[in-house]
Enzyme design. Structure first.
Site, PDB file in Angstrom:
ATOM      1  N   HIS A 160      45.046  26.124  34.447  1.00 46.44           N
ATOM      2  CA  HIS A 160      44.268  24.821  34.396  1.00 46.44           C
ATOM      3  C   HIS A 160      44.001  24.576  32.785  1.00 46.44           C
ATOM      4  O   HIS A 160      43.779  25.574  32.290  1.00 46.44           O
ATOM      5  CB  HIS A 160      42.974  24.973  35.218  1.00 46.44           C
ATOM      6  CG  HIS A 160      42.918  24.970  36.581  1.00 46.44           C
ATOM      7  ND1 HIS A 160      42.552  25.750  37.330  1.00 46.44           N
ATOM      8  CD2 HIS A 160      43.727  23.951  37.506  1.00 46.44           C
ATOM      9  CE1 HIS A 160      42.753  25.292  38.615  1.00 46.44           C
ATOM     10  NE2 HIS A 160      43.547  24.401  38.820  1.00 46.44           N
ATOM     11  N   CYS A 247      35.067  28.140  37.674  1.00 47.05           N
ATOM     12  CA  CYS A 247      35.636  27.868  38.991  1.00 47.05           C
ATOM     13  C   CYS A 247      34.629  27.955  40.326  1.00 47.05           C
ATOM     14  O   CYS A 247      34.866  27.224  41.354  1.00 47.05           O
ATOM     15  CB  CYS A 247      36.766  28.896  39.498  1.00 47.05           C
ATOM     16  SG  CYS A 247      37.928  29.089  38.154  1.00 47.05           S
TER      17      CYS A 247
END
Ligand code: CIR
Length: 254
Positions: A160, A247
């Site tokens: 990511h 996250c």
């Protein structure tokens, strides 16, 4: 007051999605203990934690960041890039509904929250294996009326955008320049990770303090030298599932 939505580690985390790492055993109890430490760090920094119960069949559901983008003006329910993760959004939409007007990213667009970095009114979106230009266009349509600029950013070598870069102070980004180019971020100053600690660019900024993993001592030293205040947490068990500290929460003004 800041609110953080978190979710208990699933007993099925061993079946998590993996892109760049080989599968290794994950100790669920240890992951849960470390997740408790993370929630304690959030509380220590004055954040109210709304902890959702375990989703026994949704392996990656602890990584709530990937399900939504929450801004002061609205929230956008995302459409995660991995099909196995799409059922995670339903419960998050329910919990966010009392707090924000909701928009929804529609199929076939795909975007994970891990690919979205907000710096003031700028929203950077990583073009990764999980996120595409169709989603970026939808985000632009939702957010332009609120004065946000949405910028696409190429990322390579990592899962990511926020594996490669996160904000650690008002005008400062912590970055792994091997995975993302600094030229994408006009007007910012940078702290580079130590090159021997590839995964060290992910930190959660709360006020003027970051929550940061204990696994990256060389980069931690650089952050200390730059005067960045931090609370450290053990996060190596969830790192085996390719999860990092951003996250595990969705943080917003309550
Ligand atoms: C996945 O591959 O989707 C999970 N195993 C890890 C997601 C980590 N999320 C994040 O960086 N925002």
């Amino acid at each position: 007051m800041l609110i953080a939505i978190t979710r208990e580690v699933s007993r099925s985390i061993i079946n998590c999605e993996l892109t760049h790492l080989a599968r290794t055993p994950i100790d669920v109890e240890r992951a849960r203990d470390q997740h408790d430490q993370y929630e304690s760090a959030l509380k220590h920094l004055g954040v109210a934690v709304l902890s959702l119960p375990e989703e026994p069949t949704l392996a990656d559901s602890v990584f709530v960041e990937d399900t939504a983008l929450v801004l002061d003006e609205c929230a956008i329910i995302l459409r995660p890039g991995a099909e196995s993760r799409r059922p995670e959004t339903e419960s998050i939409a329910k919990i966010l509904a009392p707090y924000r007007k909701l928009f929804h990213v529609e199929a076939p667009a795909r975007v994970d929250g891990g690919d979205i970095l907000r710096v003031g009114k700028r929203i950077y979106v990583g073009l990764s294996t999980r996120s595409d230009t169709n989603a970026i266009e939808q985000l632009q349509d939702f957010l332009q009326p609120y004065g946000y600029e949405v910028h696409a950013v190429m990322v390579t070598g990592c899962l990511h955008l926020k594996s490669a870069v996160t904000q650690v102070a008002e005008n400062t980004l912590l970055i792994n320049p091997a995975w993302v180019n600094k030229n994408n971020f006009d007007g910012m100053t940078f702290i580079e990770i130590d090159p021997s600690e590839s995964y060290a660019a992910n930190a959660v900024l709360i006020g003027e303090t970051i929550i940061y993993p204990t696994s990256f001592p060389k980069t931690q030293k650089k952050l200390d030298e730059a005067g960045i205040k931090m609370v450290t947490v053990d996060a190596d068990e969830l790192a085996k599932a390719e999860g990092a500290v951003t996250c595990c929460s969705l943080i917003f003004n309550g």
